[in-house]
Motif scaffolding. Structure first.
Motif, PDB file in Angstrom:
ATOM      1  N   THR A  93       0.868  -5.257  24.109  1.00 26.39           N
ATOM      2  CA  THR A  93       0.910  -5.569  25.544  1.00 26.39           C
ATOM      3  C   THR A  93      -0.453  -5.281  26.170  1.00 26.39           C
ATOM      4  N   PRO A  94      -0.729  -5.876  27.336  1.00 24.98           N
ATOM      5  CA  PRO A  94      -1.943  -5.521  28.074  1.00 24.98           C
ATOM      6  C   PRO A  94      -1.847  -4.065  28.546  1.00 24.98           C
ATOM      7  N   PRO A  95      -2.967  -3.418  28.824  1.00 24.32           N
ATOM      8  CA  PRO A  95      -2.929  -2.017  29.263  1.00 24.32           C
ATOM      9  C   PRO A  95      -2.329  -1.832  30.663  1.00 24.32           C
ATOM     10  N   GLU A  96      -2.383  -2.887  31.471  1.00 25.52           N
ATOM     11  CA  GLU A  96      -1.882  -2.792  32.839  1.00 25.52           C
ATOM     12  C   GLU A  96      -0.503  -3.440  32.947  1.00 25.52           C
ATOM     13  N   PRO A  97       0.262  -3.110  34.009  1.00 27.77           N
ATOM     14  CA  PRO A  97       1.576  -3.747  34.215  1.00 27.77           C
ATOM     15  C   PRO A  97       1.434  -5.261  34.355  1.00 27.77           C
ATOM     16  N   VAL A  98       2.452  -5.973  33.909  1.00 31.70           N
ATOM     17  CA  VAL A  98       2.478  -7.436  34.030  1.00 31.70           C
ATOM     18  C   VAL A  98       3.685  -7.791  34.905  1.00 31.70           C
ATOM     19  N   LEU A  99       3.407  -8.116  36.166  1.00 32.35           N
ATOM     20  CA  LEU A  99       4.477  -8.354  37.124  1.00 32.35           C
ATOM     21  C   LEU A  99       4.846  -9.826  37.231  1.00 32.35           C
ATOM     22  N   VAL A 100       6.147 -10.086  37.272  1.00 35.31           N
ATOM     23  CA  VAL A 100       6.658 -11.437  37.511  1.00 35.31           C
ATOM     24  C   VAL A 100       7.744 -11.349  38.575  1.00 35.31           C
ATOM     25  N   TYR A 101       8.014 -12.465  39.201  1.00 35.61           N
ATOM     26  CA  TYR A 101       9.083 -12.549  40.195  1.00 35.61           C
ATOM     27  C   TYR A 101      10.301 -13.096  39.476  1.00 35.61           C
ATOM     28  N   ALA A 102      11.280 -12.232  39.208  1.00 36.65           N
ATOM     29  CA  ALA A 102      12.390 -12.631  38.340  1.00 36.65           C
ATOM     30  C   ALA A 102      13.630 -11.803  38.629  1.00 36.65           C
ATOM     31  N   ASP A 103      14.728 -12.218  38.027  1.00 37.65           N
ATOM     32  CA  ASP A 103      15.976 -11.455  38.078  1.00 37.65           C
ATOM     33  C   ASP A 103      15.950 -10.452  36.929  1.00 37.65           C
ATOM     34  N   HIS A 104      15.877  -9.188  37.268  1.00 38.24           N
ATOM     35  CA  HIS A 104      15.735  -8.120  36.278  1.00 38.24           C
ATOM     36  C   HIS A 104      16.823  -8.171  35.213  1.00 38.24           C
ATOM     37  N   LEU A 105      18.090  -8.238  35.631  1.00 35.91           N
ATOM     38  CA  LEU A 105      19.201  -8.216  34.681  1.00 35.91           C
ATOM     39  C   LEU A 105      19.209  -9.444  33.774  1.00 35.91           C
ATOM     40  N   MET A 106      18.818 -10.588  34.333  1.00 36.94           N
ATOM     41  CA  MET A 106      18.800 -11.803  33.527  1.00 36.94           C
ATOM     42  C   MET A 106      17.668 -11.780  32.499  1.00 36.94           C
ATOM     43  N   LEU A 107      16.527 -11.223  32.880  1.00 37.44           N
ATOM     44  CA  LEU A 107      15.443 -11.108  31.899  1.00 37.44           C
ATOM     45  C   LEU A 107      15.793 -10.102  30.807  1.00 37.44           C
ATOM     46  N   VAL A 108      16.535  -9.061  31.165  1.00 35.48           N
ATOM     47  CA  VAL A 108      17.035  -8.118  30.158  1.00 35.48           C
ATOM     48  C   VAL A 108      17.904  -8.867  29.150  1.00 35.48           C
ATOM     49  N   GLN A 109      18.746  -9.748  29.654  1.00 35.67           N
ATOM     50  CA  GLN A 109      19.627 -10.533  28.789  1.00 35.67           C
ATOM     51  C   GLN A 109      18.814 -11.423  27.849  1.00 35.67           C
ATOM     52  N   VAL A 110      17.760 -12.033  28.368  1.00 37.17           N
ATOM     53  CA  VAL A 110      16.889 -12.875  27.550  1.00 37.17           C
ATOM     54  C   VAL A 110      16.262 -12.055  26.426  1.00 37.17           C
ATOM     55  N   LEU A 111      15.637 -10.945  26.788  1.00 33.98           N
ATOM     56  CA  LEU A 111      14.944 -10.123  25.798  1.00 33.98           C
ATOM     57  C   LEU A 111      15.901  -9.543  24.771  1.00 33.98           C
ATOM     58  N   ASP A 112      17.043  -9.039  25.230  1.00 33.95           N
ATOM     59  CA  ASP A 112      18.011  -8.464  24.296  1.00 33.95           C
ATOM     60  C   ASP A 112      18.512  -9.507  23.300  1.00 33.95           C
ATOM     61  N   ASN A 113      18.753 -10.723  23.779  1.00 34.74           N
ATOM     62  CA  ASN A 113      19.199 -11.780  22.874  1.00 34.74           C
ATOM     63  C   ASN A 113      18.122 -12.137  21.857  1.00 34.74           C
ATOM     64  N   LEU A 114      16.872 -12.231  22.295  1.00 34.91           N
ATOM     65  CA  LEU A 114      15.787 -12.577  21.384  1.00 34.91           C
ATOM     66  C   LEU A 114      15.548 -11.475  20.348  1.00 34.91           C
ATOM     67  N   VAL A 115      15.530 -10.225  20.807  1.00 32.96           N
ATOM     68  CA  VAL A 115      15.299  -9.109  19.880  1.00 32.96           C
ATOM     69  C   VAL A 115      16.469  -8.966  18.913  1.00 32.96           C
ATOM     70  N   ASP A 116      17.686  -9.065  19.430  1.00 27.64           N
ATOM     71  CA  ASP A 116      18.876  -8.970  18.580  1.00 27.64           C
ATOM     72  C   ASP A 116      18.875 -10.075  17.528  1.00 27.64           C
ATOM     73  N   ASN A 117      18.570 -11.287  17.946  1.00 26.61           N
ATOM     74  CA  ASN A 117      18.540 -12.423  17.035  1.00 26.61           C
ATOM     75  C   ASN A 117      17.458 -12.246  15.966  1.00 26.61           C
ATOM     76  N   ALA A 118      16.275 -11.813  16.397  1.00 24.21           N
ATOM     77  CA  ALA A 118      15.178 -11.630  15.447  1.00 24.21           C
ATOM     78  C   ALA A 118      15.502 -10.533  14.437  1.00 24.21           C
ATOM     79  N   LEU A 119      16.124  -9.449  14.898  1.00 22.06           N
ATOM     80  CA  LEU A 119      16.483  -8.361  13.984  1.00 22.06           C
ATOM     81  C   LEU A 119      17.484  -8.820  12.931  1.00 22.06           C
ATOM     82  N   LYS A 120      18.398  -9.687  13.324  1.00 18.45           N
ATOM     83  CA  LYS A 120      19.393 -10.184  12.366  1.00 18.45           C
ATOM     84  C   LYS A 120      18.721 -10.890  11.195  1.00 18.45           C
ATOM     85  N   TYR A 121      17.647 -11.613  11.503  1.00 23.30           N
ATOM     86  CA  TYR A 121      17.015 -12.446  10.482  1.00 23.30           C
ATOM     87  C   TYR A 121      15.678 -11.900  10.004  1.00 23.30           C
ATOM     88  N   ALA A 122      15.267 -10.735  10.547  1.00 23.87           N
ATOM     89  CA  ALA A 122      13.964 -10.170  10.171  1.00 23.87           C
ATOM     90  C   ALA A 122      14.062  -9.216   8.997  1.00 23.87           C
TER      91      ALA A 122
END
Length: 199
Positions: A93-122
């Motif tokens: 990651t960059p050393p500084e915060p990376v801010l976006v205008y987004a729905d926090h809970l929905m982005l959590v859902q995106v990341l959790d799905n991607l990480v969970d999926n990658a772990l299954k096949y990694a």
């Protein structure tokens, strides 16, 4: 959802009846209950999330969100699973915060799905990498693994709801990537999949 629920019921019933008094056997059943509970929770989260993003009366709750913190939170949640699978997780990651205008809970859902999926096949590649980078005014989040790859014929269908890869041993409802694409597109983003069959 019936499968993990049945396994939880069976394991808890076995423990409640005192059929085993060996600490190792009891610990094994405890691990089974924990793993199946986590699996059931992920299924329920996906079903509820899918219902929410398809409900026309439901709106996203946009706010300033630090993507770096969000990614770290997701990786922390999956750290025990990665350790158990022997998967080395690398975060860039960059050393500084990376801010976006987004729905926090929905982005959590995106990341959790991607990480969970990658772990299954990694697991076969023993490596999972997550990179956060800024590209002009946009933010790119990349989740990569060194698994066995995906047959080219299946690539066009991966983001369809309820689609599951042929011959997969991994359980799920086939909603994860469909949810990812919908949420990302609702945030005016794009999802891209790069794949090399075999690795």
């Amino acid at each position: 959802m019936k499968t993990p629920l049945s396994l939880i019921k069976l394991a808890s019933d076995t423990l409640a009846r005192g059929r085993y008094d060996s600490p190792d056997a009891i610990a094994e059943y405890g691990r089974l209950i924990m793993a199946e509970s986590q699996h059931l929770a992920r299924l329920i989260d996906n079903v509820l999330c899918y219902a929410r993003i398809n409900d026309t009366s439901s709106e996203y709750d946009f706010e300033a969100v630090d993507v770096v913190d969000l990614v770290q939170e997701s990786l922390d949640r999956f750290a025990p699973q990665a350790k158990e699978l022997g998967v080395d997780v690398q975060l860039t990651t960059p050393p500084e915060p990376v801010l976006v205008y987004a729905d926090h809970l929905m982005l959590v859902q995106v990341l959790d799905n991607l990480v969970d999926n990658a772990l299954k096949y990694a697991a076969s590649g023993r490596w999972l990498g997550v990179t956060v980078a800024t590209v002009g005014a946009r933010v790119r989040i990349e989740v990569a693994d060194r698994g066995d790859g995906i047959p080219a014929a299946e690539l066009p269908r991966l983001f369809e709801k309820f689609y599951r890869r042929k011959g997969t041993r991994h359980r799920g409802a086939g909603l994860g990537l469909a949810i990812v694409r919908r949420i990302v597109e609702d945030h005016r983003g794009t999802v891209t999949l790069t794949n090399e069959p075999g690795h």
